[in-house]
Design a protein around this motif. Structure first.
Motif, mmCIF file in Angstrom:
data_model
loop_
_atom_site.group_PDB
_atom_site.id
_atom_site.type_symbol
_atom_site.label_atom_id
_atom_site.label_comp_id
_atom_site.label_asym_id
_atom_site.label_seq_id
_atom_site.Cartn_x
_atom_site.Cartn_y
_atom_site.Cartn_z
ATOM 1 N N MET A 153 62.568 -2.336 12.116
ATOM 2 C CA MET A 153 61.215 -2.835 11.880
ATOM 3 C C MET A 153 60.641 -3.504 13.137
ATOM 4 O O MET A 153 59.463 -3.326 13.460
ATOM 5 C CB MET A 153 61.222 -3.822 10.714
ATOM 6 C CG MET A 153 61.678 -3.218 9.387
ATOM 7 S SD MET A 153 60.659 -1.829 8.834
ATOM 8 C CE MET A 153 59.179 -2.712 8.335
ATOM 9 N N GLN A 164 56.636 -4.068 13.165
ATOM 10 C CA GLN A 164 56.347 -4.279 11.751
ATOM 11 C C GLN A 164 56.928 -5.616 11.283
ATOM 12 O O GLN A 164 57.853 -6.156 11.896
ATOM 13 C CB GLN A 164 56.968 -3.146 10.915
ATOM 14 C CG GLN A 164 56.343 -1.785 11.147
ATOM 15 C CD GLN A 164 54.931 -1.699 10.602
ATOM 16 O OE1 GLN A 164 54.629 -2.249 9.551
ATOM 17 N NE2 GLN A 164 54.057 -1.014 11.338
ATOM 18 N N SER A 179 57.468 -3.156 4.678
ATOM 19 C CA SER A 179 56.055 -2.784 4.803
ATOM 20 C C SER A 179 55.853 -1.272 4.920
ATOM 21 O O SER A 179 54.789 -0.760 4.560
ATOM 22 C CB SER A 179 55.434 -3.478 6.019
ATOM 23 O OG SER A 179 56.102 -3.100 7.213
ATOM 24 N N LEU A 180 56.851 -0.546 5.408
ATOM 25 C CA LEU A 180 56.724 0.899 5.582
ATOM 26 C C LEU A 180 57.051 1.684 4.303
ATOM 27 O O LEU A 180 56.934 2.914 4.284
ATOM 28 C CB LEU A 180 57.640 1.375 6.715
ATOM 29 C CG LEU A 180 57.314 0.816 8.113
ATOM 30 C CD1 LEU A 180 58.333 1.323 9.127
ATOM 31 C CD2 LEU A 180 55.904 1.210 8.535
#
Length: 225
Positions: free
Chosen positions: A164, A169, A195-196
């Motif tokens: 990340m 991210q 978040s992905l």
């Protein structure tokens, strides 16, 4: 009160000491004085390395020495031992000096890991290698079964965090969604929010840390890492 706690601990580890003082000594940190677990820890460390090494040698018949050494290092490192200690709820059983008690020594990874090694040494002294091997193999069974020769040296949480970060991210967010069972035998359900990914990954284990690692491993798989 400690006697009741020791009784419950013996049930969790699957071994009942004939001489209760051996367990008491194994749980005695050096902060309590000269009668402490350091010698048992030294012995248990050697025995643990042998038993885990033997189990890996048997499981991975085609593995090279370097591969076996790397996997053994993952299994006997302090973090893994501390996880096992928490699964057995060893923390409340520790005998600590006043300073260590005030500073939260019963939660410290190094002290928990040392206590597991000392218990291994104490079992060996009282019951011999065969009983000691049987207990350690039982404690490590699911961990060793989950290993492969391509198992990375870094754990899943570390790898997910680095992944990340490399993509600028937010870091993964781990949340306890549910806790089941009695205090001495709890099962944690953890959600890993990334978040992905559009939905969190959920995992269950008898330790919050293990559940977090399992959920992170599932997230990595979904991310194609």
């Amino acid at each position: 009160m400690k006697d009741i706690i020791f009784e419950r601990l013996q049930s969790r580890i699957g071994y009942r000491f004939e001489q209760a003082e051996r367990l008491r000594l194994a749980l005695s940190h050096r902060s309590v004085g000269a009668q402490n677990n350091e010698r048992l820890e030294f012995l248990g460390d050697s025995i643990l390395n042998f038993i885990v090494g033997e189990a890996l040698f048997t499981k991975f018949t085609d593995a090279r020495e370097g591969q076996l050494s790397r996997l053994r290092a993952q299994m006997v490192k302090g973090e893994t031992l501390a996880e096992i200690a928490r699964e057995f709820d060893i923390g409340p059983c520790l005998l600590l000096g006043e300073g260590e008690m005030k500073s939260g020594g019963h939660r410290r990874d190094s002290i928990l890991a040392d206590a597991v090694e000392a218990i291994i040494g104490a079992i060996y002294i009282e019951a011999g290698m065969e009983t000691c091997r049987e207990r350690v193999q039982a404690w490590y069974q699911t961990r060793i079964e989950a290993l492969g020769l391509d198992t990375p040296a870094k754990d899943a949480k570390t790898r997910l965090q680095e992944y990340m970060q490399s993509r600028q991210q937010p870091l993964p967010d781990y949340r306890v969604a549910e806790v089941e069972g009695e205090a001495h035998a709890q099962v944690f359900t953890v959600e890993c929010h990334v978040s992905l990914l559009d939905t969190p990954e959920r995992a269950r284990a008898s330790s919050r840390r293990v559940a977090e690692k399992k959920s992170a491993a599932q997230a990595l798989k979904r991310l194609g890492v």
